[in-house]
Motif scaffolding. Structure first.
Motif, PDB file in Angstrom:
ATOM      1  N   THR A   1      31.310  45.525 -27.694  1.00 59.51           N
ATOM      2  CA  THR A   1      31.020  46.551 -27.525  1.00 59.51           C
ATOM      3  C   THR A   1      29.318  46.747 -28.417  1.00 59.51           C
ATOM      4  OG1 THR A   1      31.907  47.131 -30.131  1.00 59.51           O
ATOM      5  CG2 THR A   1      33.480  47.309 -27.442  1.00 59.51           C
ATOM      6  N   SER A   2      29.007  47.816 -27.830  1.00 59.93           N
ATOM      7  CA  SER A   2      27.628  48.551 -28.872  1.00 59.93           C
ATOM      8  C   SER A   2      27.886  48.143 -30.427  1.00 59.93           C
ATOM      9  CB  SER A   2      27.504  49.894 -28.199  1.00 59.93           C
ATOM     10  OG  SER A   2      26.822  49.906 -26.815  1.00 59.93           O
ATOM     11  N   HIS A   3      29.014  48.645 -30.629  1.00 66.97           N
ATOM     12  CA  HIS A   3      29.311  48.616 -31.906  1.00 66.97           C
ATOM     13  C   HIS A   3      29.398  47.294 -32.255  1.00 66.97           C
ATOM     14  CE1 HIS A   3      30.817  49.474 -35.850  1.00 66.97           C
ATOM     15  NE2 HIS A   3      31.781  48.567 -35.740  1.00 66.97           N
ATOM     16  N   ASP A   4      30.553  46.173 -31.372  1.00 64.45           N
ATOM     17  CA  ASP A   4      30.115  45.403 -32.105  1.00 64.45           C
ATOM     18  C   ASP A   4      28.739  44.618 -32.267  1.00 64.45           C
ATOM     19  OD1 ASP A   4      32.762  44.928 -32.138  1.00 64.45           O
ATOM     20  OD2 ASP A   4      32.683  43.932 -29.703  1.00 64.45           O
ATOM     21  N   VAL A   5      27.645  45.061 -31.129  1.00 66.25           N
ATOM     22  CA  VAL A   5      26.716  43.927 -31.422  1.00 66.25           C
ATOM     23  C   VAL A   5      25.729  44.391 -32.076  1.00 66.25           C
ATOM     24  CG1 VAL A   5      24.381  44.226 -29.760  1.00 66.25           C
ATOM     25  CG2 VAL A   5      26.672  43.954 -28.693  1.00 66.25           C
ATOM     26  N   GLU A   6      25.699  46.173 -32.875  1.00 67.83           N
ATOM     27  CA  GLU A   6      25.394  46.466 -33.701  1.00 67.83           C
ATOM     28  C   GLU A   6      25.930  45.550 -35.437  1.00 67.83           C
ATOM     29  OE1 GLU A   6      25.479  50.445 -33.367  1.00 67.83           O
ATOM     30  OE2 GLU A   6      24.116  50.493 -31.555  1.00 67.83           O
ATOM     31  N   SER A   7      26.626  45.668 -35.160  1.00 68.13           N
ATOM     32  CA  SER A   7      27.543  45.288 -36.590  1.00 68.13           C
ATOM     33  C   SER A   7      27.021  43.600 -36.627  1.00 68.13           C
ATOM     34  CB  SER A   7      28.472  45.216 -36.651  1.00 68.13           C
ATOM     35  OG  SER A   7      29.432  46.479 -36.732  1.00 68.13           O
ATOM     36  N   ALA A   8      26.924  42.903 -35.614  1.00 69.73           N
ATOM     37  CA  ALA A   8      26.686  41.570 -35.877  1.00 69.73           C
ATOM     38  C   ALA A   8      24.576  41.402 -35.899  1.00 69.73           C
ATOM     39  CB  ALA A   8      27.257  40.370 -34.437  1.00 69.73           C
ATOM     40  N   ALA A   9      24.270  42.287 -35.361  1.00 73.82           N
ATOM     41  CA  ALA A   9      22.455  42.854 -35.562  1.00 73.82           C
ATOM     42  C   ALA A   9      22.535  42.694 -37.091  1.00 73.82           C
ATOM     43  CB  ALA A   9      22.599  43.171 -34.929  1.00 73.82           C
ATOM     44  N   ALA A  10      23.308  43.230 -37.436  1.00 74.80           N
ATOM     45  CA  ALA A  10      22.766  43.557 -39.165  1.00 74.80           C
ATOM     46  C   ALA A  10      23.550  42.631 -40.177  1.00 74.80           C
ATOM     47  CB  ALA A  10      23.455  44.641 -39.757  1.00 74.80           C
ATOM     48  N   LEU A  11      23.892  41.701 -39.782  1.00 74.34           N
ATOM     49  CA  LEU A  11      25.202  40.595 -40.007  1.00 74.34           C
ATOM     50  C   LEU A  11      24.097  39.090 -40.323  1.00 74.34           C
ATOM     51  CD1 LEU A  11      28.571  40.959 -40.114  1.00 74.34           C
ATOM     52  CD2 LEU A  11      26.892  40.999 -42.051  1.00 74.34           C
ATOM     53  N   LEU A  12      23.129  39.576 -38.946  1.00 74.93           N
ATOM     54  CA  LEU A  12      22.373  37.639 -38.568  1.00 74.93           C
ATOM     55  C   LEU A  12      21.501  38.249 -38.749  1.00 74.93           C
ATOM     56  CD1 LEU A  12      23.493  37.969 -34.977  1.00 74.93           C
ATOM     57  CD2 LEU A  12      23.033  36.057 -36.208  1.00 74.93           C
TER      58      LEU A  12
END
Length: 212
Positions: free
Chosen positions: A23-34
């Motif tokens: 989901t968009s939330h999954d992608v955004e959350s992962a991007a912050a951690l990455l």
């Protein structure tokens, strides 16, 4: 370049299908951690000390990073690009050429990006030529998987195979880093003679380094 291995094509389909479920939330959350994990890498950390210190060893912080702009459900790079630029790092971004090779231009912020073919975002500034990547201290490579040996699976277009071959011809030895989701670190990636191992992979769960 030879035709793609069936094993590679099958693994790509599997991994792209998994990305499609995010989901968009999954992608955004992962991007912050990455972004947090990547900018804490020794090679990308805030430069300290003298210029001689920063170029002295494996812990040296980079002055030039060749990166790319993530699109769609790719592991996010945009926050990282802005942090690197704010730290005074020279960031180079690719420009896809008609033959699938890559030219490069400097990243001057999000306003300096424009939509290009294949859904890509590319810098609008002056082109620096395909050889510009040879000046990079770190190259961030897009990918779909990395295995326990550091072997990378790309999308199959061959653009970054050309980049790696160009670096080798020039005698350049930048740190090669891939940003991935955690499930994309796999036991084994099908390997061909032109494939090249990377030095590290960053996932939302942390950093994995590979012994050369």
């Amino acid at each position: 370049m030879t035709a793609d291995m069936p094993e590679k094509a099958s693994l790509r389909r599997h991994l792209l299908a998994a990305r499609a479920q995010l989901t968009s939330h999954d992608v955004e959350s992962a991007a912050a951690l990455l972004a947090r994990g990547a900018w804490e890498l020794a090679e990308l950390a805030e430069p300290t000390g003298t210029d001689a210190d920063t170029r002295a060893g494996a812990g040296a912080a980079s002055r030039t990073v060749a990166a790319y702009v993530s699109v769609g459900r790719e592991p996010g790079t945009r926050a990282l690009l802005d942090v690197l630029r704010a730290r005074g790092v020279r960031v180079l971004l690719p420009v896809l050429l008609p033959d699938n090779d890559l030219d490069w231009a400097a990243y001057e912020g999000a306003d300096g990006l424009a939509k290009a073919g294949r859904g890509l975002l590319e810098p609008t500034g002056p082109r620096l030529g395909p050889e510009a990547v040879c000046a990079a201290d770190v190259v961030l490579l897009p990918g779909l998987a990395v295995d326990e040996r550091g072997m990378r699976l790309g999308r199959g277009g061959g653009s970054y195979d050309r980049v790696l071959a160009r670096l080798a011809r020039a005698g350049a030895d930048p740190a090669l880093v891939v940003l991935l989701y955690a499930n994309e670190v796999v036991a084994r990636v099908p390997e061909e003679p032109h494939d090249h191992p990377v030095h590290a992979v960053v996932t939302p769960e942390g950093v994995i380094r590979f012994v050369p």
